[in-house]
Design a protein around this motif. Sequence first.
Motif, PDB file in Angstrom:
ATOM      1  N   ILE A   1       0.834  -1.197   0.000  1.00 50.82           N
ATOM      2  CA  ILE A   1       0.000   0.000   0.000  1.00 50.82           C
ATOM      3  C   ILE A   1       0.874   1.254   0.000  1.00 50.82           C
ATOM      4  O   ILE A   1       0.594   2.224  -0.719  1.00 50.82           O
ATOM      5  N   ALA A   2       1.953   1.245   0.790  1.00 54.82           N
ATOM      6  CA  ALA A   2       2.859   2.400   0.826  1.00 54.82           C
ATOM      7  C   ALA A   2       3.485   2.641  -0.549  1.00 54.82           C
ATOM      8  O   ALA A   2       3.598   3.788  -1.004  1.00 54.82           O
ATOM      9  N   ARG A   3       3.877   1.572  -1.231  1.00 49.02           N
ATOM     10  CA  ARG A   3       4.500   1.710  -2.559  1.00 49.02           C
ATOM     11  C   ARG A   3       3.496   2.200  -3.595  1.00 49.02           C
ATOM     12  O   ARG A   3       3.809   3.048  -4.436  1.00 49.02           O
ATOM     13  N   ILE A   4       2.285   1.650  -3.544  1.00 47.33           N
ATOM     14  CA  ILE A   4       1.245   2.082  -4.489  1.00 47.33           C
ATOM     15  C   ILE A   4       0.908   3.549  -4.251  1.00 47.33           C
ATOM     16  O   ILE A   4       0.766   4.328  -5.199  1.00 47.33           O
ATOM     17  N   ASN A   5       0.799   3.930  -2.988  1.00 48.68           N
ATOM     18  CA  ASN A   5       0.476   5.313  -2.645  1.00 48.68           C
ATOM     19  C   ASN A   5       1.555   6.252  -3.175  1.00 48.68           C
ATOM     20  O   ASN A   5       1.245   7.312  -3.730  1.00 48.68           O
TER      21      ASN A   5
ATOM     22  N   THR B   1       1.570   4.158 -14.795  1.00 50.73           N
ATOM     23  CA  THR B   1       0.932   5.414 -15.203  1.00 50.73           C
ATOM     24  C   THR B   1      -0.306   5.128 -16.056  1.00 50.73           C
ATOM     25  O   THR B   1      -1.340   5.793 -15.903  1.00 50.73           O
ATOM     26  N   ARG B   2      -0.222   4.115 -16.921  1.00 48.68           N
ATOM     27  CA  ARG B   2      -1.388   3.752 -17.744  1.00 48.68           C
ATOM     28  C   ARG B   2      -2.525   3.221 -16.865  1.00 48.68           C
ATOM     29  O   ARG B   2      -3.697   3.533 -17.099  1.00 48.68           O
ATOM     30  N   VAL B   3      -2.181   2.457 -15.841  1.00 43.99           N
ATOM     31  CA  VAL B   3      -3.198   1.958 -14.916  1.00 43.99           C
ATOM     32  C   VAL B   3      -3.849   3.125 -14.175  1.00 43.99           C
ATOM     33  O   VAL B   3      -5.074   3.167 -13.986  1.00 43.99           O
ATOM     34  N   VAL B   4      -3.037   4.106 -13.772  1.00 43.76           N
ATOM     35  CA  VAL B   4      -3.569   5.290 -13.084  1.00 43.76           C
ATOM     36  C   VAL B   4      -4.522   6.051 -14.006  1.00 43.76           C
ATOM     37  O   VAL B   4      -5.571   6.529 -13.563  1.00 43.76           O
ATOM     38  N   GLN B   5      -4.178   6.152 -15.296  1.00 46.55           N
ATOM     39  CA  GLN B   5      -5.055   6.840 -16.251  1.00 46.55           C
ATOM     40  C   GLN B   5      -6.416   6.151 -16.335  1.00 46.55           C
ATOM     41  O   GLN B   5      -7.445   6.826 -16.400  1.00 46.55           O
ATOM     42  N   ILE B   6      -6.404   4.827 -16.337  1.00 47.37           N
ATOM     43  CA  ILE B   6      -7.671   4.076 -16.370  1.00 47.37           C
ATOM     44  C   ILE B   6      -8.506   4.407 -15.134  1.00 47.37           C
ATOM     45  O   ILE B   6      -9.727   4.629 -15.232  1.00 47.37           O
ATOM     46  N   ALA B   7      -7.836   4.468 -13.977  1.00 46.24           N
ATOM     47  CA  ALA B   7      -8.561   4.805 -12.731  1.00 46.24           C
ATOM     48  C   ALA B   7      -9.102   6.221 -12.760  1.00 46.24           C
ATOM     49  O   ALA B   7     -10.215   6.470 -12.315  1.00 46.24           O
TER      50      ALA B   7
ATOM     51  N   ASP C   1      -4.230  -7.100  -8.026  1.00 48.78           N
ATOM     52  CA  ASP C   1      -4.092  -7.029  -6.570  1.00 48.78           C
ATOM     53  C   ASP C   1      -2.956  -6.082  -6.187  1.00 48.78           C
ATOM     54  O   ASP C   1      -2.211  -5.588  -7.028  1.00 48.78           O
ATOM     55  N   ARG C   2      -2.851  -5.821  -4.896  1.00 49.69           N
ATOM     56  CA  ARG C   2      -1.897  -4.821  -4.415  1.00 49.69           C
ATOM     57  C   ARG C   2      -0.454  -5.234  -4.655  1.00 49.69           C
ATOM     58  O   ARG C   2       0.402  -4.394  -4.893  1.00 49.69           O
ATOM     59  N   LYS C   3      -0.184  -6.523  -4.610  1.00 53.81           N
ATOM     60  CA  LYS C   3       1.177  -7.002  -4.851  1.00 53.81           C
ATOM     61  C   LYS C   3       1.617  -6.662  -6.276  1.00 53.81           C
ATOM     62  O   LYS C   3       2.712  -6.155  -6.504  1.00 53.81           O
ATOM     63  N   VAL C   4       0.743  -6.915  -7.232  1.00 54.95           N
ATOM     64  CA  VAL C   4       1.055  -6.635  -8.644  1.00 54.95           C
ATOM     65  C   VAL C   4       1.172  -5.127  -8.873  1.00 54.95           C
ATOM     66  O   VAL C   4       2.100  -4.665  -9.552  1.00 54.95           O
ATOM     67  N   LEU C   5       0.249  -4.363  -8.297  1.00 51.11           N
ATOM     68  CA  LEU C   5       0.301  -2.907  -8.456  1.00 51.11           C
ATOM     69  C   LEU C   5       1.586  -2.334  -7.865  1.00 51.11           C
ATOM     70  O   LEU C   5       2.200  -1.436  -8.454  1.00 51.11           O
ATOM     71  N   ALA C   6       2.009  -2.845  -6.715  1.00 50.42           N
ATOM     72  CA  ALA C   6       3.243  -2.361  -6.086  1.00 50.42           C
ATOM     73  C   ALA C   6       4.451  -2.679  -6.961  1.00 50.42           C
ATOM     74  O   ALA C   6       5.351  -1.842  -7.125  1.00 50.42           O
ATOM     75  N   ASN C   7       4.477  -3.876  -7.556  1.00 46.01           N
ATOM     76  CA  ASN C   7       5.582  -4.228  -8.453  1.00 46.01           C
ATOM     77  C   ASN C   7       5.585  -3.336  -9.689  1.00 46.01           C
ATOM     78  O   ASN C   7       6.653  -2.917 -10.153  1.00 46.01           O
ATOM     79  N   LEU C   8       4.401  -3.054 -10.217  1.00 41.48           N
ATOM     80  CA  LEU C   8       4.318  -2.148 -11.364  1.00 41.48           C
ATOM     81  C   LEU C   8       4.842  -0.761 -10.998  1.00 41.48           C
ATOM     82  O   LEU C   8       5.594  -0.145 -11.760  1.00 41.48           O
ATOM     83  N   ALA C   9       4.440  -0.268  -9.829  1.00 37.43           N
ATOM     84  CA  ALA C   9       4.848   1.069  -9.404  1.00 37.43           C
ATOM     85  C   ALA C   9       6.362   1.173  -9.301  1.00 37.43           C
ATOM     86  O   ALA C   9       6.938   2.217  -9.615  1.00 37.43           O
ATOM     87  N   ILE C  10       7.013   0.099  -8.899  1.00 37.90           N
ATOM     88  CA  ILE C  10       8.471   0.136  -8.715  1.00 37.90           C
ATOM     89  C   ILE C  10       9.217  -0.204  -9.997  1.00 37.90           C
ATOM     90  O   ILE C  10      10.159   0.492 -10.383  1.00 37.90           O
ATOM     91  N   LEU C  11       8.796  -1.277 -10.669  1.00 35.67           N
ATOM     92  CA  LEU C  11       9.594  -1.822 -11.769  1.00 35.67           C
ATOM     93  C   LEU C  11       9.203  -1.287 -13.144  1.00 35.67           C
ATOM     94  O   LEU C  11      10.035  -1.300 -14.056  1.00 35.67           O
TER      95      LEU C  11
END
Length: 118
Positions: free
Chosen positions: A62-66, A107-113, A91-101
């Motif tokens: 959650i901290a990484r996604i935030n 950014t594309r996922v954020v645009q969808i949101a 899930d949060r694990k995948v989103l956190a990995n995307l945010a870092i790696l």
Amino acid sequence: MPRVTRGFKARRRRNRVLKIAKGFRGGRSRLYKSATEAVDRALVYAYRDRRTKKRDFRRLWIARINAGARMNEISYSQLMGGLKKANVDLDRKVLANLAILDADAFTRVVQIAKEANA
């Protein structure tokens, strides 16, 4: 008359405890009574921390996604709400990995949101 050592079953039980205590420091790995106490305590900690680990990782994700979300000018709660509205099942694990790696994919996922929130 010789003392009673209780035979192979007791020895097997003692050896099982000493095997678990292998690597403990001092008498806790060699003396049966100390080893029993140390092993009992260690097993309690292991049981507890298998559950704690799940909480700790969720907090980390959650901290990484935030952090990634705020770099894209959106809050964590808005991001997760938008993904839920857009039926994005990451899930949060995948989103956190995307945010870092992979910041571009995140950014594309954020645009969808953001589009789902608008």
